[in-house]
Structures are given as structure tokens and as C-alpha cells.
Design a protein around this motif. Structure first.
Motif, PDB file in Angstrom:
ATOM      1  N   VAL A 191       0.844  -1.207   0.000  1.00 44.27           N
ATOM      2  CA  VAL A 191       0.000   0.000   0.000  1.00 44.27           C
ATOM      3  C   VAL A 191       0.877   1.255   0.000  1.00 44.27           C
ATOM      4  O   VAL A 191       0.600   2.218  -0.713  1.00 44.27           O
ATOM      5  N   VAL A 192       1.947   1.228   0.779  1.00 47.52           N
ATOM      6  CA  VAL A 192       2.875   2.367   0.827  1.00 47.52           C
ATOM      7  C   VAL A 192       3.348   2.704  -0.587  1.00 47.52           C
ATOM      8  O   VAL A 192       3.409   3.857  -0.995  1.00 47.52           O
ATOM      9  N   LYS A 193       3.661   1.661  -1.336  1.00 45.34           N
ATOM     10  CA  LYS A 193       4.217   1.831  -2.680  1.00 45.34           C
ATOM     11  C   LYS A 193       3.174   2.255  -3.707  1.00 45.34           C
ATOM     12  O   LYS A 193       3.435   3.069  -4.578  1.00 45.34           O
ATOM     13  N   HIS A 194       1.974   1.701  -3.605  1.00 40.79           N
ATOM     14  CA  HIS A 194       1.021   1.832  -4.712  1.00 40.79           C
ATOM     15  C   HIS A 194      -0.205   2.701  -4.469  1.00 40.79           C
ATOM     16  O   HIS A 194      -0.991   2.927  -5.375  1.00 40.79           O
ATOM     17  N   VAL A 195      -0.396   3.157  -3.232  1.00 41.64           N
ATOM     18  CA  VAL A 195      -1.645   3.883  -2.948  1.00 41.64           C
ATOM     19  C   VAL A 195      -1.370   5.305  -2.478  1.00 41.64           C
ATOM     20  O   VAL A 195      -0.430   5.555  -1.732  1.00 41.64           O
ATOM     21  N   LYS A 196      -2.230   6.219  -2.921  1.00 40.06           N
ATOM     22  CA  LYS A 196      -2.155   7.605  -2.440  1.00 40.06           C
ATOM     23  C   LYS A 196      -3.506   7.964  -1.860  1.00 40.06           C
ATOM     24  O   LYS A 196      -4.548   7.548  -2.369  1.00 40.06           O
ATOM     25  N   GLU A 197      -3.501   8.766  -0.798  1.00 35.92           N
ATOM     26  CA  GLU A 197      -4.773   9.241  -0.252  1.00 35.92           C
ATOM     27  C   GLU A 197      -5.213  10.462  -1.052  1.00 35.92           C
ATOM     28  O   GLU A 197      -4.515  11.464  -1.107  1.00 35.92           O
ATOM     29  N   LYS A 198      -6.374  10.353  -1.672  1.00 38.98           N
ATOM     30  CA  LYS A 198      -6.882  11.459  -2.502  1.00 38.98           C
ATOM     31  C   LYS A 198      -7.025  12.745  -1.705  1.00 38.98           C
ATOM     32  O   LYS A 198      -6.744  13.828  -2.185  1.00 38.98           O
ATOM     33  N   SER A 199      -7.474  12.618  -0.467  1.00 41.38           N
ATOM     34  CA  SER A 199      -7.792  13.811   0.325  1.00 41.38           C
ATOM     35  C   SER A 199      -6.565  14.654   0.651  1.00 41.38           C
ATOM     36  O   SER A 199      -6.682  15.827   0.951  1.00 41.38           O
ATOM     37  N   ALA A 205       2.250  15.267   2.142  1.00 40.69           N
ATOM     38  CA  ALA A 205       2.241  14.024   2.921  1.00 40.69           C
ATOM     39  C   ALA A 205       2.319  12.823   1.987  1.00 40.69           C
ATOM     40  O   ALA A 205       1.505  12.670   1.096  1.00 40.69           O
ATOM     41  N   LYS A 206       3.315  11.987   2.212  1.00 40.54           N
ATOM     42  CA  LYS A 206       3.468  10.786   1.385  1.00 40.54           C
ATOM     43  C   LYS A 206       3.689   9.596   2.296  1.00 40.54           C
ATOM     44  O   LYS A 206       4.349   9.700   3.318  1.00 40.54           O
ATOM     45  N   PHE A 207       3.137   8.449   1.873  1.00 40.13           N
ATOM     46  CA  PHE A 207       3.406   7.223   2.623  1.00 40.13           C
ATOM     47  C   PHE A 207       4.856   6.814   2.367  1.00 40.13           C
ATOM     48  O   PHE A 207       5.309   6.793   1.227  1.00 40.13           O
ATOM     49  N   THR A 208       5.581   6.487   3.438  1.00 39.36           N
ATOM     50  CA  THR A 208       7.007   6.196   3.285  1.00 39.36           C
ATOM     51  C   THR A 208       7.444   4.869   3.894  1.00 39.36           C
ATOM     52  O   THR A 208       8.518   4.361   3.576  1.00 39.36           O
ATOM     53  N   TRP A 209       6.635   4.301   4.795  1.00 41.30           N
ATOM     54  CA  TRP A 209       7.099   3.100   5.506  1.00 41.30           C
ATOM     55  C   TRP A 209       5.949   2.133   5.750  1.00 41.30           C
ATOM     56  O   TRP A 209       4.832   2.536   6.053  1.00 41.30           O
ATOM     57  N   GLY A 210       6.270   0.858   5.632  1.00 40.06           N
ATOM     58  CA  GLY A 210       5.273  -0.164   5.929  1.00 40.06           C
ATOM     59  C   GLY A 210       5.950  -1.433   6.395  1.00 40.06           C
ATOM     60  O   GLY A 210       7.153  -1.627   6.214  1.00 40.06           O
ATOM     61  N   VAL A 211       5.166  -2.292   6.987  1.00 40.11           N
ATOM     62  CA  VAL A 211       5.698  -3.556   7.491  1.00 40.11           C
ATOM     63  C   VAL A 211       4.619  -4.619   7.273  1.00 40.11           C
ATOM     64  O   VAL A 211       3.431  -4.334   7.391  1.00 40.11           O
ATOM     65  N   LYS A 212       5.047  -5.838   6.904  1.00 43.31           N
ATOM     66  CA  LYS A 212       4.059  -6.862   6.537  1.00 43.31           C
ATOM     67  C   LYS A 212       3.232  -7.343   7.726  1.00 43.31           C
ATOM     68  O   LYS A 212       2.031  -7.551   7.618  1.00 43.31           O
ATOM     69  N   ASN A 213       3.909  -7.541   8.864  1.00 39.77           N
ATOM     70  CA  ASN A 213       3.198  -8.098  10.024  1.00 39.77           C
ATOM     71  C   ASN A 213       3.984  -7.862  11.305  1.00 39.77           C
ATOM     72  O   ASN A 213       5.058  -7.259  11.291  1.00 39.77           O
ATOM     73  N   GLY A 214       3.444  -8.371  12.381  1.00 33.42           N
ATOM     74  CA  GLY A 214       4.056  -8.178  13.692  1.00 33.42           C
ATOM     75  C   GLY A 214       5.429  -8.806  13.819  1.00 33.42           C
ATOM     76  O   GLY A 214       6.322  -8.256  14.465  1.00 33.42           O
TER      77      GLY A 214
END
Length: 266
Positions: A191-199, A205-214
């Protein structure tokens, strides 16, 4: 008299999320109740038209509120006299919805966010405001702490940070509190890589970090162990019954944001 707020970048998300909660509260069969958000939106001089059109953001915020409200409430019922630290609070109002269930509640955010919060929400104990970054070690000096159990909530923040920030933030928490549980919202790397918040597309503001799971998060912050992870699919089920079906698809679960519960090793 409406009050103008100047918000850009990540700061803008705090106004958008407030609006999403107010909008849901005004619905006939609302899944959350946040009357304070409704009152605040009436006072804000801000163009909410982008937020109005961004259904993905709205649903995400409400799903997260449903899930986190439930998790925080259950936790506080089991752990009396807990000190709550709410990092990057923005215009969050959970401290009022959980009234009477905690010992003290500290809302922590950057000066520009706190300036807006103080404009609309005057807080007195047991709710306190700390105008500092969660990456600034000194914010814990403003917390009245005597070894009580601590719950840290990190909502809507990590996706705008970098791994070094995550490590720093958790390192401060780990060094400062003896018994601590962290409920942290994470986004999937996809999601970090492929999605942008329209609002907030027009902002910085850009998504920069994500993690698959705990498990993956635990590898980054090894002083903590993962206790639980809850997909925001659980909140979506209440908003859109179709999620009872599509929520079973592994891909859907995997790319949904999660609330990961981390505990510091004793």
C-alpha cells in the motif's frame, strides 16, 4: 464564528480524520459516536470537499476507530490505573470516549499540531498535552510516571516515517517505562508503494514506511515482542457486510492496515 486553520502535509491528515469521524457520527446508523468531532468540524474554517470525496480514507479512519476503541477499552478494563500515552494525537478525541477508565492520559504531538489542538480543546487533568516530537527523548520528562502500567497508542503515524524513526520512537518508550504495551497502526509495504490518499494528494504528505506483520516489526524492534495483530478488516465488517466474505481473502487481509500489539520484554 468559524476559525481558520492552516494545515498542510501530514498535519492536514488530522483535520481530515476528524471530519471522517464527525461525518460517521451524524449518520443515522452510525458505527461510532464522536460528538466532539461534530462540534469541532462546525468551528473549523476549512474546505472539506476533498475529504468528502475520499471514501477510502473515510472508511479506513472509521474502521480504525472501531477497532482501536474496542482494543483500548478492553485493555483498560483489564489493567486498572494505566497511564496512556497517545503519540501524534492530532485532534483525536479517544481520551474523552474512554473517560474514567485510565489514571492519566497524555496527548503528544508536534508544536504546529498542538497549536491547533489547544485552539479547540482545552484540557485539564487527567488529560494532559505534551508539545513535543515522539522522537524527542525529553517528552517523557513531562509524564508523571511512578512505575505504573503504561499503554502507548500510535495511530496514523508510522506510514509517514522511516525505519530509523520507528526504531528511535520505540527505543525511547523502551528506556522510559518498566511495564509497557504499545498498540501501533501499520501499513503494508504494498500500500505504501502503490496507494495515495486522494484527500491529501495536493499536500506534501506521502506514505514512506510499511511492514508486513508483527513478526517483521519485532525484527526491527527486538526489545519488544508481538502479542497480537488485528486487521482493520474487523472494523470494515461493521461498515460494509461484504467484508465478512472478502475479508477472508488472504490478500485483502494482508494489504489492510493492522493494529499490532507489542509488549516490552520484562
Amino acid at each position: 464564528m468559524k476559525e481558520k486553520v492552516n494545515v498542510t502535509g501530514v498535519l492536514e491528515t488530522m483535520v481530515q480524520t476528524l471530519y471522517a469521524r464527525a461525518k460517521e457520527t451524524r449518520k443515522k446508523n452510525a458505527k461510532i459516536n464522536d460528538e466532539i468531532a461534530v462540534e469541532l468540524v462546525k468551528k473549523l474554517d476549512y474546505d472539506f470537499s476533498k475529504a468528502d470525496k475520499d471514501n477510502a480514507m473515510t472508511y479506513g479512519v472509521i474502521a480504525r476507530t472501531i477497532v482501536l476503541d474496542r482494543m483500548v477499552e478492553q485493555y483498560l478494563e483489564k489493567h486498572a490505573n494505566t497511564v496512556v500515552v497517545n503519540i501524534a494525537c492530532g485532534l483525536d478525541t479517544r481520551c474523552y470516549r474512554m473517560e474514567g477508565k485510565y489514571l492519566r492520559w497524555y496527548n503528544v504531538d508536534l508544536p504546529e499540531a498542538m497549536k491547533i489542538r489547544k485552539q479547540f480543546l482545552t484540557e485539564t487533568g487527567p488529560v494532559y498535552q505534551i508539545t513535543k516530537s515522539a522522537m524527542d527523548d525529553s517528552y517523557v520528562d513531562d509524564i508523571d510516571y511512578h512505575g505504573e502500567n503504561v499503554l502507548v497508542i500510535i495511530e496514523g503515524l508510522t506510514m509517514y516515517l522511516y525505519e530509523k524513526d520507528i526504531k528511535k520512537m520505540f527505543s525511547i518508550i523502551e528506556k522510559s517505562f518498566q511495564e509497557v504495551t504499545v498498540m501501533v497502526e501499520t501499513m503494508s509495504p504494498f500500500v505504501v508503494k502503490h496507494v495515495k490518499e486522494k484527500s491529501i494528494e495536493g499536500s506534501n504528505a506521502k506514505f514512506t514506511w510499511g511492514v508486513k506483520n508483527g513478526k517483521e516489526l519485532q525484527r526491527i524492534i527486538s526489545e519488544f515482542s508481538v502479542q497480537q495483530e488485528v486487521s482493520l478488516v474487523e472494523g470494515m465488517k461493521e461498515l460494509m457486510p461484504i467484508y465478512h466474505v472478502i475479508g477472508k481473502i488472504p490478500t485483502v487481509r494482508n494489504i489492510s492496515n493492522k493494529i499490532i500489539v507489542m509488549e516490552k520484554h520484562g
